[in-house]
Write a protein that holds these residues in place. Structure first.
Motif, PDB file in Angstrom:
ATOM      1  N   MET A   1     117.356  66.691  86.248  1.00 39.62           N
ATOM      2  CA  MET A   1     115.907  66.626  86.145  1.00 39.62           C
ATOM      3  C   MET A   1     115.454  65.280  85.580  1.00 39.62           C
ATOM      4  SD  MET A   1     113.298  68.185  86.916  1.00 39.62           S
ATOM      5  CE  MET A   1     111.869  69.096  86.564  1.00 39.62           C
ATOM      6  N   SER A   2     116.190  64.762  84.577  1.00 39.91           N
ATOM      7  CA  SER A   2     115.781  63.486  83.992  1.00 39.91           C
ATOM      8  C   SER A   2     115.945  62.343  84.985  1.00 39.91           C
ATOM      9  CB  SER A   2     116.559  63.202  82.705  1.00 39.91           C
ATOM     10  OG  SER A   2     117.932  63.106  82.964  1.00 39.91           O
ATOM     11  N   VAL A   3     116.925  62.439  85.895  1.00 34.34           N
ATOM     12  CA  VAL A   3     117.101  61.406  86.921  1.00 34.34           C
ATOM     13  C   VAL A   3     115.866  61.358  87.811  1.00 34.34           C
ATOM     14  CG1 VAL A   3     118.446  60.777  88.968  1.00 34.34           C
ATOM     15  CG2 VAL A   3     119.616  61.484  86.904  1.00 34.34           C
ATOM     16  N   LEU A   4     115.363  62.508  88.190  1.00 31.19           N
ATOM     17  CA  LEU A   4     114.168  62.572  89.029  1.00 31.19           C
ATOM     18  C   LEU A   4     112.947  62.019  88.286  1.00 31.19           C
ATOM     19  CD1 LEU A   4     112.844  63.418  91.672  1.00 31.19           C
ATOM     20  CD2 LEU A   4     112.582  65.714  90.736  1.00 31.19           C
ATOM     21  N   TRP A   5     112.807  62.365  87.012  1.00 28.43           N
ATOM     22  CA  TRP A   5     111.701  61.885  86.185  1.00 28.43           C
ATOM     23  C   TRP A   5     111.689  60.354  86.136  1.00 28.43           C
ATOM     24  CZ3 TRP A   5     107.351  63.693  84.203  1.00 28.43           C
ATOM     25  CH2 TRP A   5     106.750  63.049  83.114  1.00 28.43           C
ATOM     26  N   VAL A   6     112.846  59.770  85.850  1.00 29.59           N
ATOM     27  CA  VAL A   6     112.960  58.309  85.775  1.00 29.59           C
ATOM     28  C   VAL A   6     112.717  57.696  87.151  1.00 29.59           C
ATOM     29  CG1 VAL A   6     114.542  56.392  85.300  1.00 29.59           C
ATOM     30  CG2 VAL A   6     114.493  58.374  83.770  1.00 29.59           C
ATOM     31  N   PHE A   7     113.301  58.282  88.191  1.00 27.84           N
ATOM     32  CA  PHE A   7     113.154  57.748  89.544  1.00 27.84           C
ATOM     33  C   PHE A   7     111.688  57.742  89.987  1.00 27.84           C
ATOM     34  CE2 PHE A   7     113.381  58.391  94.259  1.00 27.84           C
ATOM     35  CZ  PHE A   7     113.788  57.101  94.568  1.00 27.84           C
ATOM     36  N   LEU A   8     110.959  58.817  89.710  1.00 26.08           N
ATOM     37  CA  LEU A   8     109.538  58.869  90.079  1.00 26.08           C
ATOM     38  C   LEU A   8     108.740  57.787  89.357  1.00 26.08           C
ATOM     39  CD1 LEU A   8     108.888  62.718  90.254  1.00 26.08           C
ATOM     40  CD2 LEU A   8     109.022  61.102  92.159  1.00 26.08           C
ATOM     41  N   HIS A   9     109.034  57.586  88.095  1.00 32.06           N
ATOM     42  CA  HIS A   9     108.365  56.520  87.349  1.00 32.06           C
ATOM     43  C   HIS A   9     108.697  55.153  87.951  1.00 32.06           C
ATOM     44  CE1 HIS A   9     107.463  59.567  84.360  1.00 32.06           C
ATOM     45  NE2 HIS A   9     106.641  58.701  83.796  1.00 32.06           N
ATOM     46  N   LEU A  10     109.964  54.958  88.304  1.00 31.08           N
ATOM     47  CA  LEU A  10     110.367  53.685  88.903  1.00 31.08           C
ATOM     48  C   LEU A  10     109.666  53.445  90.240  1.00 31.08           C
ATOM     49  CD1 LEU A  10     114.172  53.562  88.066  1.00 31.08           C
ATOM     50  CD2 LEU A  10     112.403  52.002  87.225  1.00 31.08           C
ATOM     51  N   LEU A  11     109.513  54.490  91.023  1.00 26.89           N
ATOM     52  CA  LEU A  11     108.814  54.336  92.311  1.00 26.89           C
ATOM     53  C   LEU A  11     107.360  53.915  92.108  1.00 26.89           C
ATOM     54  CD1 LEU A  11     110.113  57.333  94.468  1.00 26.89           C
ATOM     55  CD2 LEU A  11     110.642  54.892  94.737  1.00 26.89           C
ATOM     56  N   ILE A  12     106.675  54.579  91.193  1.00 25.59           N
ATOM     57  CA  ILE A  12     105.273  54.243  90.929  1.00 25.59           C
ATOM     58  C   ILE A  12     105.159  52.828  90.366  1.00 25.59           C
ATOM     59  CG2 ILE A  12     103.244  54.807  89.519  1.00 25.59           C
ATOM     60  CD1 ILE A  12     104.256  57.782  89.664  1.00 25.59           C
ATOM     61  N   LEU A  32     108.872  55.689  78.048  1.00 25.61           N
ATOM     62  CA  LEU A  32     109.569  55.350  76.811  1.00 25.61           C
ATOM     63  C   LEU A  32     109.543  56.509  75.824  1.00 25.61           C
ATOM     64  CD1 LEU A  32     109.589  51.971  75.100  1.00 25.61           C
ATOM     65  CD2 LEU A  32     109.201  53.957  73.692  1.00 25.61           C
ATOM     66  N   LEU A  33     108.379  57.103  75.599  1.00 21.45           N
ATOM     67  CA  LEU A  33     108.263  58.170  74.599  1.00 21.45           C
ATOM     68  C   LEU A  33     108.974  59.453  75.025  1.00 21.45           C
ATOM     69  CD1 LEU A  33     104.605  57.695  73.318  1.00 21.45           C
ATOM     70  CD2 LEU A  33     106.749  57.043  72.196  1.00 21.45           C
ATOM     71  N   THR A  34     108.869  59.819  76.301  1.00 20.44           N
ATOM     72  CA  THR A  34     109.588  61.017  76.747  1.00 20.44           C
ATOM     73  C   THR A  34     111.095  60.786  76.684  1.00 20.44           C
ATOM     74  OG1 THR A  34     109.357  60.352  79.078  1.00 20.44           O
ATOM     75  CG2 THR A  34     107.735  61.934  78.214  1.00 20.44           C
ATOM     76  N   GLY A  35     111.522  59.553  76.973  1.00 19.28           N
ATOM     77  CA  GLY A  35     112.939  59.226  76.860  1.00 19.28           C
ATOM     78  C   GLY A  35     113.405  59.251  75.414  1.00 19.28           C
ATOM     79  N   LEU A  36     112.583  58.714  74.512  1.00 13.78           N
ATOM     80  CA  LEU A  36     112.923  58.722  73.090  1.00 13.78           C
ATOM     81  C   LEU A  36     113.050  60.150  72.570  1.00 13.78           C
ATOM     82  CD1 LEU A  36     113.352  57.240  70.405  1.00 13.78           C
ATOM     83  CD2 LEU A  36     110.861  57.211  70.127  1.00 13.78           C
ATOM     84  N   THR A  38     113.627  62.867  74.306  1.00 18.81           N
ATOM     85  CA  THR A  38     114.784  63.498  74.950  1.00 18.81           C
ATOM     86  C   THR A  38     116.082  63.028  74.304  1.00 18.81           C
ATOM     87  OG1 THR A  38     113.566  63.636  77.029  1.00 18.81           O
ATOM     88  CG2 THR A  38     115.944  63.858  77.166  1.00 18.81           C
ATOM     89  N   ALA A  39     116.179  61.732  74.044  1.00 23.99           N
ATOM     90  CA  ALA A  39     117.388  61.181  73.421  1.00 23.99           C
ATOM     91  C   ALA A  39     117.590  61.759  72.020  1.00 23.99           C
ATOM     92  CB  ALA A  39     117.315  59.658  73.366  1.00 23.99           C
ATOM     93  N   LEU A  40     116.521  61.812  71.240  1.00 19.24           N
ATOM     94  CA  LEU A  40     116.625  62.373  69.889  1.00 19.24           C
ATOM     95  C   LEU A  40     116.984  63.855  69.940  1.00 19.24           C
ATOM     96  CD1 LEU A  40     113.573  60.611  68.186  1.00 19.24           C
ATOM     97  CD2 LEU A  40     116.010  60.090  67.867  1.00 19.24           C
ATOM     98  N   TRP A  41     116.373  64.592  70.851  1.00 22.82           N
ATOM     99  CA  TRP A  41     116.633  66.019  70.987  1.00 22.82           C
ATOM    100  C   TRP A  41     118.098  66.294  71.366  1.00 22.82           C
ATOM    101  CZ3 TRP A  41     114.038  70.368  69.847  1.00 22.82           C
ATOM    102  CH2 TRP A  41     114.498  71.555  70.399  1.00 22.82           C
ATOM    103  N   ASN A  42     118.627  65.455  72.256  1.00 22.64           N
ATOM    104  CA  ASN A  42     120.001  65.651  72.741  1.00 22.64           C
ATOM    105  C   ASN A  42     121.043  64.889  71.920  1.00 22.64           C
ATOM    106  OD1 ASN A  42     119.226  67.334  74.893  1.00 22.64           O
ATOM    107  ND2 ASN A  42     118.684  65.552  76.130  1.00 22.64           N
TER     108      ASN A  42
END
Length: 127
Positions: A1-12, A32-36, A38-42
């Motif tokens: 799911m995170s790959v799709l999230w990042v990919f969609l952002h990259l496309l836009i 950046l914030l959703t990644g931060l 997610t990284a902290l959570w995991n």
């Protein structure tokens, strides 16, 4: 799911970079914030260096490399491990340089090439 999230952002962001040579601050901040979070959570390591380095290079070069590109790499560092991020950076810069040389253009949008690097890197890990 995170790959799709990042990919969609990259496309836009790629579309914005090609169209206006500007990147949406809010979209970069969201990535950046959703990644931060997610990284902290995991409990995943955050990769700061490539993004910060590109921001410094962009500032010192009078933005010959756009600051948005540095912010994008910083945001990707929240999502990706160091090796993958460096591979994306290398592939993106290599493809962008090749395109610039072949087209004769001195200024090119880098985000589409980072997107290609992302796809190649992620595809290589999936296979």
């Amino acid at each position: 799911m995170s790959v799709l999230w990042v990919f969609l952002h990259l496309l836009i962001l790629s579309w914005e970079d090609m169209k206006d040579q500007m990147l949406s601050f809010w979209l970069l901040l969201e990535l950046l914030l959703t990644g931060l979070l997610t990284a902290l959570w995991n409990g995943r390591e955050i990769v700061w260096f490539p993004g910060l380095f590109l921001l410094v290079v962009g500032k010192l070069s009078g933005e010959r490399i756009g600051l948005g590109d540095g912010w994008l790499l910083l945001a990707l560092g929240m999502w990706l491990p160091y090796g993958m991020l460096m591979e994306i950076l290398f592939l993106g810069l290599l493809a962008g340089a090749g395109y610039g040389i072949l087209s004769g253009k001195k200024e090119i949008p880098l985000v589409p090439f980072f997107t290609v690097g992302f796809v190649l890197t992620v595809w290589g890990t999936i296979i």
